[in-house]
Design an enzyme around this catalytic site. Sequence first.
Site, PDB file in Angstrom:
ATOM      1  N   HIS A   1      -7.263  -4.418  10.294  1.00  0.00           N
ATOM      2  CA  HIS A   1      -6.995  -4.214   8.871  1.00  0.00           C
ATOM      3  C   HIS A   1      -5.668  -4.859   8.449  1.00  0.00           C
ATOM      4  O   HIS A   1      -4.742  -5.002   9.250  1.00  0.00           O
ATOM      5  CB  HIS A   1      -7.085  -2.731   8.458  1.00  0.00           C
ATOM      6  CG  HIS A   1      -5.964  -1.850   8.837  1.00  0.00           C
ATOM      7  ND1 HIS A   1      -6.133  -0.637   9.465  1.00  0.00           N
ATOM      8  CD2 HIS A   1      -4.625  -1.961   8.646  1.00  0.00           C
ATOM      9  CE1 HIS A   1      -4.972  -0.067   9.637  1.00  0.00           C
ATOM     10  NE2 HIS A   1      -4.035  -0.850   9.159  1.00  0.00           N
TER      11      HIS A   1
ATOM     12  N   ASN B   1      -7.648  -2.348  14.329  1.00  0.00           N
ATOM     13  CA  ASN B   1      -9.036  -2.682  13.966  1.00  0.00           C
ATOM     14  C   ASN B   1      -9.099  -3.908  13.049  1.00  0.00           C
ATOM     15  O   ASN B   1     -10.131  -4.176  12.441  1.00  0.00           O
ATOM     16  CB  ASN B   1      -9.718  -1.473  13.301  1.00  0.00           C
ATOM     17  CG  ASN B   1      -9.031  -1.058  12.002  1.00  0.00           C
ATOM     18  OD1 ASN B   1      -8.062  -1.688  11.582  1.00  0.00           O
ATOM     19  ND2 ASN B   1      -9.522  -0.016  11.376  1.00  0.00           N
TER      20      ASN B   1
ATOM     21  N   GLU C   1      -9.694  -1.754   5.254  1.00  0.00           N
ATOM     22  CA  GLU C   1     -10.356  -1.384   6.498  1.00  0.00           C
ATOM     23  C   GLU C   1     -11.612  -2.240   6.712  1.00  0.00           C
ATOM     24  O   GLU C   1     -12.153  -2.799   5.748  1.00  0.00           O
ATOM     25  CB  GLU C   1     -10.766   0.100   6.425  1.00  0.00           C
ATOM     26  CG  GLU C   1      -9.592   1.068   6.328  1.00  0.00           C
ATOM     27  CD  GLU C   1      -8.941   1.357   7.678  1.00  0.00           C
ATOM     28  OE1 GLU C   1      -8.828   0.428   8.504  1.00  0.00           O
ATOM     29  OE2 GLU C   1      -8.530   2.502   7.890  1.00  0.00           O
TER      30      GLU C   1
ATOM     31  N   ASP D   1       0.808  -1.214   0.000  1.00  0.00           N
ATOM     32  CA  ASP D   1       0.000   0.000   0.000  1.00  0.00           C
ATOM     33  C   ASP D   1       0.847   1.273   0.000  1.00  0.00           C
ATOM     34  O   ASP D   1       2.072   1.228   0.174  1.00  0.00           O
ATOM     35  CB  ASP D   1      -0.961  -0.012   1.205  1.00  0.00           C
ATOM     36  CG  ASP D   1      -0.284  -0.394   2.518  1.00  0.00           C
ATOM     37  OD1 ASP D   1       0.962  -0.395   2.584  1.00  0.00           O
ATOM     38  OD2 ASP D   1      -0.992  -0.694   3.486  1.00  0.00           O
TER      39      ASP D   1
HETATM   40  C1  GLP Z   1      -0.692   0.638   8.510  1.00  0.00           C
HETATM   41  C2  GLP Z   1      -0.322  -0.244   7.321  1.00  0.00           C
HETATM   42  C3  GLP Z   1      -0.469  -1.707   7.628  1.00  0.00           C
HETATM   43  C4  GLP Z   1       0.122  -2.026   8.975  1.00  0.00           C
HETATM   44  C5  GLP Z   1      -0.641  -1.284  10.038  1.00  0.00           C
HETATM   45  C6  GLP Z   1      -0.130  -1.544  11.434  1.00  0.00           C
HETATM   46  O1  GLP Z   1      -1.989   1.095   8.501  1.00  0.00           O
HETATM   47  N1  GLP Z   1      -1.074   0.075   6.176  1.00  0.00           N
HETATM   48  O2  GLP Z   1       0.147  -2.453   6.597  1.00  0.00           O
HETATM   49  O3  GLP Z   1       0.064  -3.398   9.219  1.00  0.00           O
HETATM   50  O4  GLP Z   1      -0.514   0.101   9.781  1.00  0.00           O
HETATM   51  O5  GLP Z   1       0.940  -0.712  11.701  1.00  0.00           O
HETATM   52  P1  GLP Z   1       1.955  -0.893  12.875  1.00  0.00           P
HETATM   53  O6  GLP Z   1       2.776  -2.083  12.531  1.00  0.00           O
HETATM   54  O7  GLP Z   1       2.738   0.370  12.912  1.00  0.00           O
HETATM   55  O8  GLP Z   1       1.145  -1.101  14.104  1.00  0.00           O
END
Ligand code: GLP
Length: 241
Positions: free
Chosen positions: A138, A136, A143, A67
Amino acid sequence: MKLIKTKDYAELSRKAANIIAAQITLKPDCLLGLATGSSPVGTYENLVSMYEKGDLDFSQVKSVNLDEYVGLDGSNDQSYRYFMNHHLFEKVNIDMANTHVPDGTNLDNAKCCDAYNALLKEMGTVDLQLLGIGPNGHIGFNEPDDHFEQLTHCVDLTNETIQANKRFFASEADVPRQAYSMGIGNIMSAKMILLVANGKNKAKALAAAINGPVTPQCPASILQFHPNVVIIADEEALSEL
Ligand code: GLP
């Protein structure tokens, strides 16, 4: 689904890096699906140190990222392209031309997503897809929703995600409101999925993903239907299981 419990983030990161390293060793020209966020940072650090010791060769590795924020270009230090360059690509001998991240500077949503879907098709099957998980549930930027989006699409970020990710930005107002993300279908087509999760704030989402019903309200729950998923999580992230 295989679950590996680690005592802390350091052990999680070593184990995840070992699995990715094994993939690269077994298939030097493999296609990796890569993820950003804080969760895989330690994994990338371990991969870099294996490369520095001469134990890993990225020269034939190809990658596609999950992404990117809409509106950020690769020189913006909050863009996922910047993140990947900084944490991995510039520190190993991967050919930059073989690394792919959705183009956040393309503000034509349909064109950008079509181009990325075409690229994914051309690149072929992902051998190993690395994932984090949002608080959440995702994955990528898929989402919670009333349906699973199959292909790369433009996402309106939920307030929960904006709140969770604002820690990386100067202010909440700076967090982009949209992102381009691979769809659930793209993610599920990988041969193997490796999800890393650490910390208490992931515990609820992880429990729902592993033990809850398969529902687009918890996008990671779809992984229950994938034949080859490995989840590496620390004790805190597994505390609600
Ligand atoms: C972002 C990314 C995800 C990631 C998530 C969790 O929203 N798009 O790919 O898994 O955050 O992030 P973190 O690892 O910083 O908790």
